[in-house]
Design a protein around this motif. Structure first.
Motif, PDB file in Angstrom:
ATOM      1  N   ILE A 200       0.841  -1.192   0.000  1.00 34.18           N
ATOM      2  CA  ILE A 200       0.000   0.000   0.000  1.00 34.18           C
ATOM      3  C   ILE A 200       0.881   1.248   0.000  1.00 34.18           C
ATOM      4  O   ILE A 200       2.087   1.182   0.226  1.00 34.18           O
ATOM      5  N   GLY A 201       0.268   2.390  -0.235  1.00 32.35           N
ATOM      6  CA  GLY A 201       0.983   3.659  -0.271  1.00 32.35           C
ATOM      7  C   GLY A 201       0.391   4.587  -1.304  1.00 32.35           C
ATOM      8  O   GLY A 201      -0.501   4.213  -2.082  1.00 32.35           O
ATOM      9  N   HIS A 202       0.886   5.818  -1.313  1.00 34.51           N
ATOM     10  CA  HIS A 202       0.381   6.842  -2.223  1.00 34.51           C
ATOM     11  C   HIS A 202       0.735   6.501  -3.669  1.00 34.51           C
ATOM     12  O   HIS A 202       1.668   5.736  -3.940  1.00 34.51           O
ATOM     13  N   VAL A 203      -0.034   7.051  -4.594  1.00 33.95           N
ATOM     14  CA  VAL A 203       0.217   6.825  -6.005  1.00 33.95           C
ATOM     15  C   VAL A 203       1.603   7.346  -6.380  1.00 33.95           C
ATOM     16  O   VAL A 203       2.069   8.357  -5.848  1.00 33.95           O
ATOM     17  N   ASP A 204       2.278   6.656  -7.266  1.00 33.30           N
ATOM     18  CA  ASP A 204       3.629   6.993  -7.746  1.00 33.30           C
ATOM     19  C   ASP A 204       4.698   6.893  -6.665  1.00 33.30           C
ATOM     20  O   ASP A 204       5.769   7.492  -6.783  1.00 33.30           O
ATOM     21  N   ALA A 205       4.412   6.111  -5.617  1.00 35.84           N
ATOM     22  CA  ALA A 205       5.434   5.876  -4.588  1.00 35.84           C
ATOM     23  C   ALA A 205       6.433   4.808  -5.011  1.00 35.84           C
ATOM     24  O   ALA A 205       7.444   4.611  -4.342  1.00 35.84           O
ATOM     25  N   GLY A 206       6.152   4.097  -6.105  1.00 36.54           N
ATOM     26  CA  GLY A 206       7.057   3.058  -6.598  1.00 36.54           C
ATOM     27  C   GLY A 206       6.735   1.680  -6.073  1.00 36.54           C
ATOM     28  O   GLY A 206       7.622   0.829  -5.985  1.00 36.54           O
ATOM     29  N   LYS A 207       5.470   1.405  -5.771  1.00 35.11           N
ATOM     30  CA  LYS A 207       5.082   0.108  -5.192  1.00 35.11           C
ATOM     31  C   LYS A 207       5.288  -1.028  -6.194  1.00 35.11           C
ATOM     32  O   LYS A 207       5.895  -2.053  -5.869  1.00 35.11           O
ATOM     33  N   SER A 208       4.750  -0.876  -7.397  1.00 34.51           N
ATOM     34  CA  SER A 208       4.852  -1.946  -8.395  1.00 34.51           C
ATOM     35  C   SER A 208       6.293  -2.158  -8.843  1.00 34.51           C
ATOM     36  O   SER A 208       6.726  -3.296  -9.058  1.00 34.51           O
ATOM     37  N   THR A 209       7.043  -1.081  -9.010  1.00 37.64           N
ATOM     38  CA  THR A 209       8.453  -1.212  -9.383  1.00 37.64           C
ATOM     39  C   THR A 209       9.238  -1.925  -8.296  1.00 37.64           C
ATOM     40  O   THR A 209      10.068  -2.805  -8.576  1.00 37.64           O
ATOM     41  N   LEU A 210       8.977  -1.596  -7.044  1.00 38.76           N
ATOM     42  CA  LEU A 210       9.657  -2.231  -5.917  1.00 38.76           C
ATOM     43  C   LEU A 210       9.382  -3.727  -5.870  1.00 38.76           C
ATOM     44  O   LEU A 210      10.311  -4.546  -5.783  1.00 38.76           O
ATOM     45  N   MET A 211       8.106  -4.117  -5.962  1.00 33.58           N
ATOM     46  CA  MET A 211       7.761  -5.533  -5.845  1.00 33.58           C
ATOM     47  C   MET A 211       8.152  -6.298  -7.112  1.00 33.58           C
ATOM     48  O   MET A 211       8.525  -7.476  -7.032  1.00 33.58           O
ATOM     49  N   GLY A 212       8.060  -5.654  -8.271  1.00 42.84           N
ATOM     50  CA  GLY A 212       8.501  -6.330  -9.487  1.00 42.84           C
ATOM     51  C   GLY A 212       9.988  -6.621  -9.461  1.00 42.84           C
ATOM     52  O   GLY A 212      10.440  -7.702  -9.869  1.00 42.84           O
ATOM     53  N   ALA A 244       7.739  -2.558 -13.073  1.00 49.96           N
ATOM     54  CA  ALA A 244       6.321  -2.418 -12.716  1.00 49.96           C
ATOM     55  C   ALA A 244       5.444  -3.305 -13.585  1.00 49.96           C
ATOM     56  O   ALA A 244       4.375  -3.753 -13.145  1.00 49.96           O
ATOM     57  N   TRP A 245       5.868  -3.580 -14.808  1.00 47.72           N
ATOM     58  CA  TRP A 245       5.061  -4.410 -15.705  1.00 47.72           C
ATOM     59  C   TRP A 245       4.991  -5.861 -15.261  1.00 47.72           C
ATOM     60  O   TRP A 245       4.160  -6.626 -15.760  1.00 47.72           O
ATOM     61  N   VAL A 246       5.844  -6.261 -14.342  1.00 50.98           N
ATOM     62  CA  VAL A 246       5.738  -7.610 -13.780  1.00 50.98           C
ATOM     63  C   VAL A 246       4.393  -7.779 -13.079  1.00 50.98           C
ATOM     64  O   VAL A 246       3.779  -8.852 -13.116  1.00 50.98           O
ATOM     65  N   LEU A 247       3.915  -6.696 -12.449  1.00 49.49           N
ATOM     66  CA  LEU A 247       2.660  -6.739 -11.709  1.00 49.49           C
ATOM     67  C   LEU A 247       1.516  -6.030 -12.429  1.00 49.49           C
ATOM     68  O   LEU A 247       0.361  -6.445 -12.303  1.00 49.49           O
TER      69      LEU A 247
END
Length: 616
Positions: A200-212, A244-247
C-alpha cells in the motif's frame, strides 16, 4: 390426444374461399390446376372449362372447405357441425375453423401436445454386420444407466474391444471418484507458514516497481521475461516501468502507468511463503485497494522521499491506507522508505520521514504497536538494500534488508482448520463448462472432491480441482490463497463478494446487521438515515444508517442515545443494506476475527468509519 395437423393451406386457397369467391361462384384453385394454367398452350382450354362450370362450382367449393376443416379438426367433429359453422361464418373457412376450435378447447376435447412413448431399450443379439469403428447406434440402444451401457457394449463389440472399453470405463470412474489422484503429495517437512502481504501507499510511490524488482531478485521472474518487459516498455516510451510491468499486466495500466486492479503474485524465502497483493494507490481506486487489504495478514507501506508531502498531507493516500490497514485487522507493518538514492542516501532525510510516520502510525489515529513496525531505507529501482546491501553511502544503516525484515514477520493467528469452511470470492472467470473462483481461505479447509455451498445463491456443488501458489493442490487450509477453485456451476450462481462455505454450517446471509465503528476524519457528522458505501470483505453494497444505538466511552455504552457521530467517536449503529450479503458476527469467545466480520464505510470518496459486525 390430438394436435393441429398441417393441412397445407396457402394464401391463394384462403383467398378463393372468401366473400368474392362465393359471390361469383368461382371454383377454388387447386395447386395442380394452377400449375397447368401457367402453361401457355393450356390457357384457352382452362378458361373454357372454368366458364362452363359456372353456377355448379359453389357446391364443389363448399364441399372442399368442409373436407379441409374436418381433416384439420379431426374425426370427432362431424361434417354437419362443420357445415353449420361454415354457414354461420358467412362462408369464411378461417372464421369457422376458429369457432369450432374454441368449442373443442372449451369442452376439453382438444390437447395441444401428443404423448410420445418412451423409448424401450432393446439389446442387439449377435455380432454387428459392420466393424465397431464404423457402426452407428440407434437412439433405442442407449440406456440411461452405466450398467446398461456396459451390457450393450458387451453385446455389440468383440471380446478384445469389450476389454478395452471396460478398462476405459474403469479409468473414467477412477477419475470421477479421486480427482486429485495425479497431484503429488505435499512435503510434510515443509512447515513454512503462508503470509499474505498487501503493498500500500500513495500513487507513484514506486510500489509496483519495488515488488517487481523483488520478484526478479528472488528468482520468481526469469531474465527472459524481464528482457521482454524492458523491450516492450521501451517501445512505448516507458523504459523505467519495466519492473512495474511484472505486476501491472493490464493494457490500460501499462499505458497510464498506474495500478488499477489488485495483482496477486507469490514468492518464497527460507522461512516464509508470501502472497503479494499489489494494491492501487490512486484515490479513485481505493475500493480495489480494500479488496486486497481485506485478504492480507501484514502490510508493506511504501513512501516516496521525493514526494512525501503529497501522500502524507490531508487528501494523500498514505494516511488513509494506514488507517484502513489497521481497521481491517492488520497489526504488523514494514515501512519501505523508497527512492532514497535520489537524495544521496541522506540519513537525515530518512530519520525525518521516519519520525513523522512513526508518530502517526503509533498515535491514536492508527494505533499500531511500535514493536510491530519496522523501517527499511531502500531503492526499488536500483534494488539497493532489498536482497543485499552494496551501496557505500548506506554504510550508516545496520538494520536488515527488505527480505530480512519480511522473514522476521510473525505468522498471524489462524482459525482452526476443523472449523466451518469460509472462502471469500475475490475473482471469478469462466473455463469451459466450469467456473474458476479465487479467494483466501478464512477458516476451515477445502479439498478436491469436497461438497461446498455457494452463498448467497445457495448452490450446492463439488470442488473439481484446486490451484494454490500456481501449482495443483490437494487441499487448502486457513491462510492459503487459492488461485483457482474449479466448480462445475454456471457463473450466475457465483459472484465476487460471495462465500464458499460448508453446507452443514453455512454463513449467514442478511440485509440488516449491527456494527461497532470508529469514526475517522469527516466534514459532516454522521446521522440516522445517511447513506454510505459499505465494504464487507470482498463485497460492495449501499448501506443506510437506520439507528444510532449507543456511544461507547472507554468501552462502556452510554445511556443517552447519540444524535450524531463525530471524529474519534466509537459507537454501535444498525445498518440496512440494499441486498443480501454474507457476514459473520465477531466471535464472543476471543477467537480470531476474519474478514467476514470487518466493515468499512465510505462517503463521497472518503473513508469515514470502520469496524466489526456484532450481530445479525
Amino acid at each position: 390426444m390430438r394436435r393441429v395437423k398441417n393441412v397445407g393451406y396457402d394464401e391463394d386457397e384462403w383467398g378463393d374461399y372468401g366473400d368474392a369467391g362465393w359471390s361469383s361462384g368461382a371454383k377454388p384453385k387447386a395447386k395442380a390446376a394452377g400449375k397447368a394454367q401457367a402453361k401457355g398452350a393450356a390457357a384457352p382450354k382452362a378458361a373454357a372449362t372454368k366458364a362452363a362450370a359456372g353456377p355448379a362450382a359453389k357446391p364443389a367449393v363448399k364441399g372442399a372447405a368442409v373436407e379441409e376443416l374436418v381433416l384439420a379438426l379431426g374425426e370427432s367433429v362431424a361434417s354437419d357441425a362443420v357445415e353449420k359453422a361454415l354457414s354461420a361464418a358467412g362462408g369464411r373457412p378461417e372464421d369457422a375453423f376458429l369457432a369450432l376450435l374454441t368449442e373443442e378447447v372449451g369442452a376439453g376435447r382438444w390437447q395441444t401436445r401428443r404423448a410420445v412413448a418412451a423409448p424401450v431399450a432393446t439389446p442387439i443379439e449377435g455380432p454387428l454386420p459392420v466393424p465397431p469403428s464404423s457402426c452407428t447406434a440407434s437412439s433405442s440402444t442407449f440406456a440411461p444407466s452405466v450398467g446398461k451401457a456396459k451390457a450393450a457394449a458387451k453385446q455389440q463389440f468383440s471380446p478384445e474391444d469389450r476389454k478395452v472399453a471396460e478398462v476405459k470405463s474403469e479409468e473414467e470412474e477412477a477419475d470421477e471418484t479421486d480427482i486429485s489422484a495425479n497431484i503429488p503429495p505435499e512435503d510434510p517437512s515443509d512447515a513454512r507458514p503462508n503470509i499474505s502481504l498487501v503493498v500500500i501507499g500513495h500513487v507513484d510511490a514506486g510500489k509496483s516497481t519495488l515488488m517487481g524488482h523483488l520478484l526478479c531478485l528472488v528468482g520468481t521472474v526469469s531474465s527472459k521475461q524481464l528482457h521482454k518487459f524492458e523491450k516492450e516498455s521501451k517501445q512505448i516510451g516507458k523504459a523505467s516501468f519495466a519492473f512495474a510491468w511484472v505486476l501491472d499486466e493490464g493494457e490500460d495500466e501499462r499505458e497510464r502507468g498506474v495500478t488499477i486492479d489488485v495483482c496477486v503474485k507469490h514468492f518464497e524465502t527460507k522461512t516464509r511463503r508470501f502472497t503479494i497483493l499489489d494494491a492501487p494507490g490512486h484515490r479513485d481506486f481505493v475500493p480495489n485497494m480494500l479488496q486486497g487489504a481485506v485478504q492480507a495478514d501484514v502490510a508493506l507501506v511504501v513512501v516516496d522521499v521525493s514526494h512525501f508531502e503529497a501522500g502524507f498531507d490531508r487528501g494523500g493516500q498514505t494516511k488513509e491506507h494506514l488507517q484502513l490497514a489497521r481497521s481491517l485487522g492488520i497489526s504488523q507493518l514494514v515501512v519501505a522508505v523508497n527512492k532514497l538514492d535520489t537524495c544521496g542516501w541522506d540519513q537525515k532525510v530518512y530519520e525525518s520521514i521516519k519520525g513523522r510516520l512513526h508518530a502517526f502510525i503509533t498515535g491514536p489515529d492508527c494505533g499500531f504497536k511500535a514493536a510491530s513496525v519496522s523501517y527499511i531505507p531502500l531503492s526499488g529501482f536500483s534494488g539497493e538494500n532489498m536482497l543485499e546491501r552494496k551501496e557505500e553511502a548506506l554504510a550508516w544503516w545496520d538494520g536488515p534488508t527488505l527480505i530480512g525484515a519480511l522473514d522476521q514477520l510473525a505468522p498471524p493467528p489462524r482459525p482452526p482448520a476443523d472449523g466451518p469452511l469460509r472462502v471469500c470470492v475475490s475473482d471469478l472467470y469462466r473455463q469451459g463448462a466450469n467456473s474458476c473462483l479465487s479467494g483466501k481461505v478464512e477458516s476451515g479447509s477445502i479439498a478436491a472432491g469436497q461438497k461446498v455451498l455457494l452463498m448467497p445463491s445457495g448452490e450446492l456443488t463439488t470442488v473439481k480441482s484446486l490451484l494454490c501458489r500456481g501449482d495443483a493442490a490437494r487441499s487448502g487450509r486457513p491462510g492459503d490463497y487459492m488461485d483457482s477453485i474449479l466448480l462445475p456451476v454456471e457463473l450466475q450462481f457465483a459472484s465476487i463478494g460471495g462465500v464458499i462455505c460448508d453446507p452443514k454450517r453455512p454463513v449467514p446471509c442478511v440485509d440488516a446487521f449491527q456494527v461497532q465503528i470508529l469514526v475517522f476524519d469527516l466534514d459532516v457528522p454522521m446521522m440516522r438515515g445517511q447513506q454510505l458505501m459499505c465494504y464487507l470483505h470482498t463485497e460492495t453494497v449501499t448501506a443506510t444508517i437506520t439507528r444510532l444505538v449507543s456511544l461507547l466511552v472507554k468501552g462502556k455504552p452510554q445511556e443517552k442515545r447519540p444524535k450524531c457521530l463525530q471524529k474519534g467517536n466509537v459507537a454501535i449503529v444498525s445498518l440496512q443494506v440494499n441486498k443480501k450479503v454474507c457476514v459473520e458476527p465477531k466471535s464472543t469467545n476471543g477467537g480470531a476475527v476474519t474478514s467476514l466480520s470487518r466493515v468499512v464505510l465510505r462517503d463521497r470518496g472518503t473513508t469515514v468509519a470502520a469496524g466489526v459486525v456484532l450481530s445479525v
